[in-house]
Design a protein around this motif. Structure first.
Motif, PDB file in Angstrom:
ATOM      1  N   PHE A  17       0.826  -1.194   0.000  1.00 57.36           N
ATOM      2  CA  PHE A  17       0.000   0.000   0.000  1.00 57.36           C
ATOM      3  C   PHE A  17       0.867   1.253   0.000  1.00 57.36           C
ATOM      4  CE2 PHE A  17      -2.026   3.499   2.297  1.00 57.36           C
ATOM      5  CZ  PHE A  17      -3.110   3.719   1.461  1.00 57.36           C
ATOM      6  N   ALA A  18       1.903   1.276   0.841  1.00 58.06           N
ATOM      7  CA  ALA A  18       2.773   2.447   0.909  1.00 58.06           C
ATOM      8  C   ALA A  18       3.429   2.710  -0.436  1.00 58.06           C
ATOM      9  CB  ALA A  18       3.832   2.243   1.992  1.00 58.06           C
ATOM     10  N   GLU A  19       3.847   1.639  -1.112  1.00 54.65           N
ATOM     11  CA  GLU A  19       4.493   1.816  -2.410  1.00 54.65           C
ATOM     12  C   GLU A  19       3.550   2.451  -3.420  1.00 54.65           C
ATOM     13  OE1 GLU A  19       5.968  -1.982  -3.532  1.00 54.65           O
ATOM     14  OE2 GLU A  19       7.512  -2.039  -1.980  1.00 54.65           O
ATOM     15  N   GLU A  20       2.284   2.053  -3.390  1.00 59.63           N
ATOM     16  CA  GLU A  20       1.306   2.617  -4.323  1.00 59.63           C
ATOM     17  C   GLU A  20       0.897   4.024  -3.906  1.00 59.63           C
ATOM     18  OE1 GLU A  20       0.169   1.470  -7.069  1.00 59.63           O
ATOM     19  OE2 GLU A  20       0.689  -0.654  -7.084  1.00 59.63           O
ATOM     20  N   TRP A  21       0.700   4.223  -2.633  1.00 59.33           N
ATOM     21  CA  TRP A  21       0.155   5.486  -2.136  1.00 59.33           C
ATOM     22  C   TRP A  21       1.181   6.610  -2.165  1.00 59.33           C
ATOM     23  CZ3 TRP A  21      -0.211   7.387   3.432  1.00 59.33           C
ATOM     24  CH2 TRP A  21      -1.119   8.449   3.540  1.00 59.33           C
ATOM     25  N   MET A  22       2.427   6.271  -1.831  1.00 60.74           N
ATOM     26  CA  MET A  22       3.463   7.291  -1.767  1.00 60.74           C
ATOM     27  C   MET A  22       3.991   7.691  -3.141  1.00 60.74           C
ATOM     28  SD  MET A  22       3.598   7.875   1.420  1.00 60.74           S
ATOM     29  CE  MET A  22       3.308   7.145   3.037  1.00 60.74           C
ATOM     30  N   ASP A  23       3.842   6.828  -4.123  1.00 62.03           N
ATOM     31  CA  ASP A  23       4.334   7.123  -5.466  1.00 62.03           C
ATOM     32  C   ASP A  23       3.300   7.982  -6.189  1.00 62.03           C
ATOM     33  OD1 ASP A  23       5.235   7.175  -8.082  1.00 62.03           O
ATOM     34  OD2 ASP A  23       5.945   5.104  -8.045  1.00 62.03           O
TER      35      ASP A  23
ATOM     36  N   ARG B  27       2.001   7.005  -9.807  1.00 66.39           N
ATOM     37  CA  ARG B  27       1.123   5.856 -10.062  1.00 66.39           C
ATOM     38  C   ARG B  27       0.177   5.619  -8.889  1.00 66.39           C
ATOM     39  NH1 ARG B  27       4.244   0.287  -8.626  1.00 66.39           N
ATOM     40  NH2 ARG B  27       5.378   1.017  -6.812  1.00 66.39           N
ATOM     41  N   ASN B  28      -0.231   6.676  -8.218  1.00 64.46           N
ATOM     42  CA  ASN B  28      -1.085   6.529  -7.047  1.00 64.46           C
ATOM     43  C   ASN B  28      -2.461   6.022  -7.462  1.00 64.46           C
ATOM     44  OD1 ASN B  28      -2.418   6.665  -4.645  1.00 64.46           O
ATOM     45  ND2 ASN B  28      -2.281   8.882  -4.422  1.00 64.46           N
ATOM     46  N   ARG B  29      -2.755   4.779  -7.108  1.00 62.82           N
ATOM     47  CA  ARG B  29      -4.049   4.182  -7.443  1.00 62.82           C
ATOM     48  C   ARG B  29      -5.166   4.712  -6.561  1.00 62.82           C
ATOM     49  NH1 ARG B  29      -2.963  -2.196  -7.517  1.00 62.82           N
ATOM     50  NH2 ARG B  29      -5.209  -2.186  -7.877  1.00 62.82           N
ATOM     51  N   PHE B  30      -4.800   5.389  -5.497  1.00 64.09           N
ATOM     52  CA  PHE B  30      -5.791   5.809  -4.511  1.00 64.09           C
ATOM     53  C   PHE B  30      -5.969   7.327  -4.481  1.00 64.09           C
ATOM     54  CE2 PHE B  30      -3.817   1.834  -3.165  1.00 64.09           C
ATOM     55  CZ  PHE B  30      -4.938   1.016  -3.064  1.00 64.09           C
ATOM     56  N   ASP B  31      -5.669   7.981  -5.606  1.00 61.50           N
ATOM     57  CA  ASP B  31      -5.796   9.429  -5.627  1.00 61.50           C
ATOM     58  C   ASP B  31      -7.249   9.888  -5.653  1.00 61.50           C
ATOM     59  OD1 ASP B  31      -6.432   8.640  -8.178  1.00 61.50           O
ATOM     60  OD2 ASP B  31      -4.873   9.835  -9.176  1.00 61.50           O
ATOM     61  N   PHE B  32      -8.209   8.963  -5.750  1.00 59.74           N
ATOM     62  CA  PHE B  32      -9.623   9.343  -5.667  1.00 59.74           C
ATOM     63  C   PHE B  32     -10.053   9.574  -4.224  1.00 59.74           C
ATOM     64  CE2 PHE B  32      -9.290   4.752  -5.612  1.00 59.74           C
ATOM     65  CZ  PHE B  32     -10.162   4.364  -4.613  1.00 59.74           C
ATOM     66  N   ILE B  33      -9.174   9.230  -3.264  1.00 63.13           N
ATOM     67  CA  ILE B  33      -9.421   9.514  -1.857  1.00 63.13           C
ATOM     68  C   ILE B  33      -8.501  10.668  -1.438  1.00 63.13           C
ATOM     69  CG2 ILE B  33      -9.383   8.623   0.508  1.00 63.13           C
ATOM     70  CD1 ILE B  33     -11.437   7.222  -1.178  1.00 63.13           C
TER      71      ILE B  33
ATOM     72  N   ARG C 271      -5.942  12.767   0.498  1.00 65.58           N
ATOM     73  CA  ARG C 271      -4.891  12.244   1.364  1.00 65.58           C
ATOM     74  C   ARG C 271      -5.166  12.516   2.835  1.00 65.58           C
ATOM     75  NH1 ARG C 271      -0.477  10.564  -1.581  1.00 65.58           N
ATOM     76  NH2 ARG C 271       0.885  10.597   0.235  1.00 65.58           N
ATOM     77  N   ASP C 272      -5.870  13.605   3.128  1.00 66.50           N
ATOM     78  CA  ASP C 272      -6.133  13.899   4.535  1.00 66.50           C
ATOM     79  C   ASP C 272      -7.216  13.010   5.133  1.00 66.50           C
ATOM     80  OD1 ASP C 272      -8.301  14.928   3.187  1.00 66.50           O
ATOM     81  OD2 ASP C 272      -8.198  16.928   4.089  1.00 66.50           O
ATOM     82  N   LYS C 273      -7.848  12.182   4.293  1.00 67.67           N
ATOM     83  CA  LYS C 273      -8.826  11.226   4.801  1.00 67.67           C
ATOM     84  C   LYS C 273      -8.207   9.870   5.124  1.00 67.67           C
ATOM     85  CE  LYS C 273     -13.273  12.722   2.907  1.00 67.67           C
ATOM     86  NZ  LYS C 273     -14.466  12.244   2.162  1.00 67.67           N
ATOM     87  N   ILE C 274      -6.934   9.684   4.778  1.00 64.70           N
ATOM     88  CA  ILE C 274      -6.267   8.400   4.971  1.00 64.70           C
ATOM     89  C   ILE C 274      -5.316   8.506   6.162  1.00 64.70           C
ATOM     90  CG2 ILE C 274      -4.715   6.681   3.966  1.00 64.70           C
ATOM     91  CD1 ILE C 274      -5.774   7.464   1.216  1.00 64.70           C
ATOM     92  N   VAL C 275      -5.501   7.617   7.122  1.00 64.67           N
ATOM     93  CA  VAL C 275      -4.598   7.506   8.278  1.00 64.67           C
ATOM     94  C   VAL C 275      -3.838   6.196   8.122  1.00 64.67           C
ATOM     95  CG1 VAL C 275      -4.417   7.367  10.770  1.00 64.67           C
ATOM     96  CG2 VAL C 275      -6.146   8.840   9.734  1.00 64.67           C
ATOM     97  N   TYR C 276      -2.531   6.288   7.970  1.00 65.37           N
ATOM     98  CA  TYR C 276      -1.719   5.113   7.645  1.00 65.37           C
ATOM     99  C   TYR C 276      -0.719   4.827   8.766  1.00 65.37           C
ATOM    100  CZ  TYR C 276       1.860   2.277   5.350  1.00 65.37           C
ATOM    101  OH  TYR C 276       2.758   1.286   5.035  1.00 65.37           O
ATOM    102  N   LEU C 277      -0.577   3.546   9.089  1.00 63.66           N
ATOM    103  CA  LEU C 277       0.404   3.116  10.074  1.00 63.66           C
ATOM    104  C   LEU C 277       1.182   1.927   9.525  1.00 63.66           C
ATOM    105  CD1 LEU C 277       1.659   3.198  12.943  1.00 63.66           C
ATOM    106  CD2 LEU C 277      -0.146   1.611  13.661  1.00 63.66           C
ATOM    107  N   ALA C 278       2.508   2.050   9.529  1.00 64.12           N
ATOM    108  CA  ALA C 278       3.386   0.949   9.123  1.00 64.12           C
ATOM    109  C   ALA C 278       3.978   0.309  10.368  1.00 64.12           C
ATOM    110  CB  ALA C 278       4.489   1.449   8.207  1.00 64.12           C
ATOM    111  N   ILE C 279       3.958  -1.014  10.415  1.00 65.56           N
ATOM    112  CA  ILE C 279       4.513  -1.769  11.550  1.00 65.56           C
ATOM    113  C   ILE C 279       5.753  -2.509  11.074  1.00 65.56           C
ATOM    114  CG2 ILE C 279       4.061  -3.550  13.262  1.00 65.56           C
ATOM    115  CD1 ILE C 279       1.119  -2.954  13.004  1.00 65.56           C
TER     116      ILE C 279
END
Length: 364
Positions: free
Chosen positions: A154-160, A163-169, A171-179
């Motif tokens: 997800f981070a690879e897709e979202w941060m790039d 090629r962001n597949r999730f640009d329809f959301i 960014r301030d609506k997405i809360v992301y946590l990496a473990i």
């Protein structure tokens, strides 16, 4: 004297002291012995069939005998799910479900989800949710549940940004946590890393509530990434109030793709919880088990093992918490055999069907 040798001999003193067993005693014990022999024979047969798969034999023997040691989930109280007719008022529409029209502003809806490799499914899910969900909470790790290394897909897709597949959301609506500190190389069948990630979701929800992003009255969706709640359901939960919390959401089962529905009563684990800081229990605890006795029918879809390629399926089979199903059965990972099972619609691990035990939704 010639006949003397065939006459009965006198009983010895020891024999005279031992009473003879009644004839009926022998006949009474034989059926029990016969039943015991049948049981021993059946067990020997099962051990013979699974001689080279000890772990799988133990598992399947348990499933075969499950009706003897387990019992079905208690049945849910099912709330019928009616489609929205624009000619109906909100009061009437909510009343059909036994609920009331919502007063005031629509609630904040939060989608909290764990992600491993299922980026396609996450995209489908979020495109269904986009009109109604206000906060998208995502937790992923650099390890699978089994403790083997993987990409943070997800981070690879979202941060790039190219090629962001999730640009329809937004960014301030997405809360992301990496473990990055899950336990590596766990024993087969361990749920430790999965439990850790669910605990992290709970902590993240608490942090968002403390910041005011999840106010009282918010609706929090609890479902795995392949359990998708429909827009119709989200609209219903937005329009109406006074439904129970937690409320389980019955979703239709599919295997390998949305073109292949399973002929069963659906899946009950997804749920929606109304956040209430005054409740006697923590309404921000994130779980995947049963939490209530009321369920809304026809609330969405559960697409199990819905991947593009057999290789993606192999990665999932090796990496998720039920990977003990592969013990002594590495042939299940063979791409050709895996493709054959997919084409037949068979369960990926060759598990015995237990739908009568697993499904508490029954049509009378």
């Amino acid at each position: 004297s010639s006949n003397a040798s065939v006459l009965p001999q006198p009983a010895t003193s020891a024999a005279r002291l031992t009473p003879a067993k009644p004839a009926q005693w022998t006949h009474r014990i034989r059926p029990h012995r016969r039943t015991l022999l049948y049981i021993i024979g059946a067990c020997c047969f099962l051990l013979y069939v699974f001689a080279n798969e000890v772990g799988t034999a133990r598992r399947d023997l348990g499933y075969l005998l499950r009706p003897l040691w387990d019992r079905p989930e208690r049945a849910f109280e099912v709330v019928p799910h009616y489609g929205r007719d624009e000619a109906l008022s909100a009061e009437t529409f909510c009343g059909l479900h036994g609920w009331n029209k919502r007063q005031g502003a629509p609630p904040i809806i939060v989608d909290a989800v764990l992600v491993s490799t299922e980026i396609d499914m996450l995209e489908i899910r979020w495109k269904e949710y986009e009109p109604y969900v206000d906060l998208f909470v995502v937790v992923e790790s650099n390890m699978t549940f089994a403790g083997t290394p993987k990409h943070k897909y997800f981070a690879e897709e979202w941060m790039d940004t190219l090629r962001n597949r999730f640009d329809f959301i937004p960014r301030d609506k997405i809360v992301y946590l990496a473990i990055d500190n899950l336990r590596p190389n766990l024993p087969l069948g361990s749920f430790e890393n999965e439990a850790t990630m669910r605990e992290r979701v709970t902590q993240l929800l608490h942090a968002q509530a403390a910041e005011g992003s999840i106010p009282p009255g918010s609706l929090i969706l609890h479902s795995d990434v392949d359990e998708i709640i429909s827009r119709d359901t989200l609209a219903l939960l937005t329009i109406c109030q006074a439904f129970p919390s937690p409320l389980h959401l019955n979703v239709k089962n599919y295997r390998y793709g949305f073109s292949f529905p399973l002929a069963d009563a659906g899946y009950w684990r997804p749920k929606v919880i109304t956040h209430d800081p005054a409740a006697t229990w923590d309404t921000l605890t994130y779980g995947h088990g049963r939490a209530a006795d009321v369920i809304l029918a026809d609330a969405g879809w559960h697409c199990s093992w819905c991947f593009r390629t057999p290789e993606e399926m192999r990665i999932k089979m090796l990496g998720y918490s039920h990977n003990d199903r592969l013990r002594n059965r590495k042939a299940l990972l063979d791409p050709v055999k895996l493709r054959q099972r997919v084409c037949r619609g068979d369960e990926p691990f060759g598990m015995l069907p237990v739908r009568a035990i697993d499904s508490p939704l029954r049509v009378c």
